[in-house]
Design an enzyme around this catalytic site. Sequence first.
Site, PDB file in Angstrom:
ATOM      1  N   ASP A  21       8.313  -6.969 -11.817  1.00 14.21           N
ATOM      2  CA  ASP A  21       8.731  -5.924 -12.740  1.00 14.21           C
ATOM      3  C   ASP A  21       8.490  -6.356 -14.179  1.00 14.21           C
ATOM      4  O   ASP A  21       8.548  -7.543 -14.515  1.00 14.21           O
ATOM      5  CB  ASP A  21      10.222  -5.623 -12.565  1.00 14.21           C
ATOM      6  CG  ASP A  21      10.493  -4.707 -11.381  1.00 14.21           C
ATOM      7  OD1 ASP A  21       9.549  -4.404 -10.629  1.00 14.21           O
ATOM      8  OD2 ASP A  21      11.662  -4.302 -11.212  1.00 14.21           O
ATOM      9  N   ASP A  22       8.241  -5.334 -15.029  1.00 14.00           N
ATOM     10  CA  ASP A  22       8.170  -5.494 -16.482  1.00 14.00           C
ATOM     11  C   ASP A  22       6.791  -5.984 -16.947  1.00 14.00           C
ATOM     12  O   ASP A  22       5.924  -6.289 -16.150  1.00 14.00           O
ATOM     13  CB  ASP A  22       9.267  -6.415 -16.998  1.00 14.00           C
ATOM     14  CG  ASP A  22      10.657  -6.001 -16.522  1.00 14.00           C
ATOM     15  OD1 ASP A  22      10.837  -4.799 -16.234  1.00 14.00           O
ATOM     16  OD2 ASP A  22      11.546  -6.864 -16.430  1.00 14.00           O
ATOM     17  N   HIS A  65       6.889   1.703 -14.169  1.00 12.65           N
ATOM     18  CA  HIS A  65       8.266   1.235 -14.376  1.00 12.65           C
ATOM     19  C   HIS A  65       8.888   1.906 -15.601  1.00 12.65           C
ATOM     20  O   HIS A  65       9.743   1.315 -16.256  1.00 12.65           O
ATOM     21  CB  HIS A  65       8.255  -0.293 -14.527  1.00 12.65           C
ATOM     22  CG  HIS A  65       9.564  -0.963 -14.225  1.00 12.65           C
ATOM     23  ND1 HIS A  65      10.384  -0.594 -13.177  1.00 12.65           N
ATOM     24  CD2 HIS A  65      10.201  -2.000 -14.845  1.00 12.65           C
ATOM     25  CE1 HIS A  65      11.444  -1.372 -13.159  1.00 12.65           C
ATOM     26  NE2 HIS A  65      11.370  -2.222 -14.169  1.00 12.65           N
ATOM     27  N   HIS A 115      11.704   1.579 -20.305  1.00 14.74           N
ATOM     28  CA  HIS A 115      12.612   0.768 -19.486  1.00 14.74           C
ATOM     29  C   HIS A 115      14.080   1.139 -19.716  1.00 14.74           C
ATOM     30  O   HIS A 115      14.988   0.361 -19.425  1.00 14.74           O
ATOM     31  CB  HIS A 115      12.423  -0.736 -19.723  1.00 14.74           C
ATOM     32  CG  HIS A 115      12.927  -1.580 -18.583  1.00 14.74           C
ATOM     33  ND1 HIS A 115      14.149  -2.201 -18.595  1.00 14.74           N
ATOM     34  CD2 HIS A 115      12.364  -1.901 -17.387  1.00 14.74           C
ATOM     35  CE1 HIS A 115      14.337  -2.869 -17.477  1.00 14.74           C
ATOM     36  NE2 HIS A 115      13.256  -2.693 -16.724  1.00 14.74           N
ATOM     37  N   HIS A 142      10.614 -11.720 -11.461  1.00 16.42           N
ATOM     38  CA  HIS A 142      10.378 -11.443 -12.880  1.00 16.42           C
ATOM     39  C   HIS A 142       9.721 -12.673 -13.512  1.00 16.42           C
ATOM     40  O   HIS A 142      10.392 -13.666 -13.761  1.00 16.42           O
ATOM     41  CB  HIS A 142      11.686 -11.140 -13.600  1.00 16.42           C
ATOM     42  CG  HIS A 142      12.403  -9.933 -13.087  1.00 16.42           C
ATOM     43  ND1 HIS A 142      13.221  -9.969 -11.962  1.00 16.42           N
ATOM     44  CD2 HIS A 142      12.427  -8.654 -13.535  1.00 16.42           C
ATOM     45  CE1 HIS A 142      13.713  -8.763 -11.749  1.00 16.42           C
ATOM     46  NE2 HIS A 142      13.249  -7.946 -12.687  1.00 16.42           N
TER      47      HIS A 142
END
Length: 235
Positions: free
Chosen positions: A53-54, A103, A107, A196
């Site tokens: 993610d991210d 995503h 955020h 992550h």
Amino acid sequence: MKKKIIILLAVIIIIFLLLFGTFKLMNARTFQLFGGLTNKVETNQKVVALTFDDGPTKNVDDIIALLKKYDIKATFFLIGNEMEENPEEAKKLVEKGHQIGNHTYSHRRMILKSPSFIKEEIEKTDDLIREAGYSGEIDFRPPNGKKIVGLPYYLSKHDRDTIMWNIEPDTFYTDADDKIKYVNDHVIPGSIILMHAMYDKTGEELKALEGVIQSLSDEGYSFVTVNELQELNGQ
């Protein structure tokens, strides 16, 4: 007077149960009110999907190099505003054949948001993913996994699944060895693993990632993208 107290207590209990139910629904990993949700896949084959993610951030180069070392394709759920800041890093992920997911743009947690906000967050990021050169199906993962009504409804209307996970070592541990052990203790065929590594400044997350890859490989597991994992459902 006694009757009023009983009614008041009943109202308080009802409100508490509604709030508790909303909280549980918002954070549910395996259920939502509308549309499809995948947090793992039922399969007899020893395969898992690594997901990140991210980002993208400058850490992309290190992540790509590590995945290339083990000949692994993973799934990256990217943030729109990070893609605008680091467009070349997004393109690198696409060029190396990894799956790219949405995503959101900012955020921000996708709860209690207007339909127009949800639409813009998703569609703006979809456009950026296409600009990076990705041509495959764009899966979606909500920030922090949170959703109630509006987001699942939008996704269901656009025939898109919510991709969650069933293994999340970063939620419980900071030490790499603890993360590796957690994954080994909880992995099952068809697991979706969330990690992550985009903001890792110490190298601890990359150490955990490599340890997870090595230990699961030793157990006979192979690694696929989320879409590839979904194709194995029931096999």
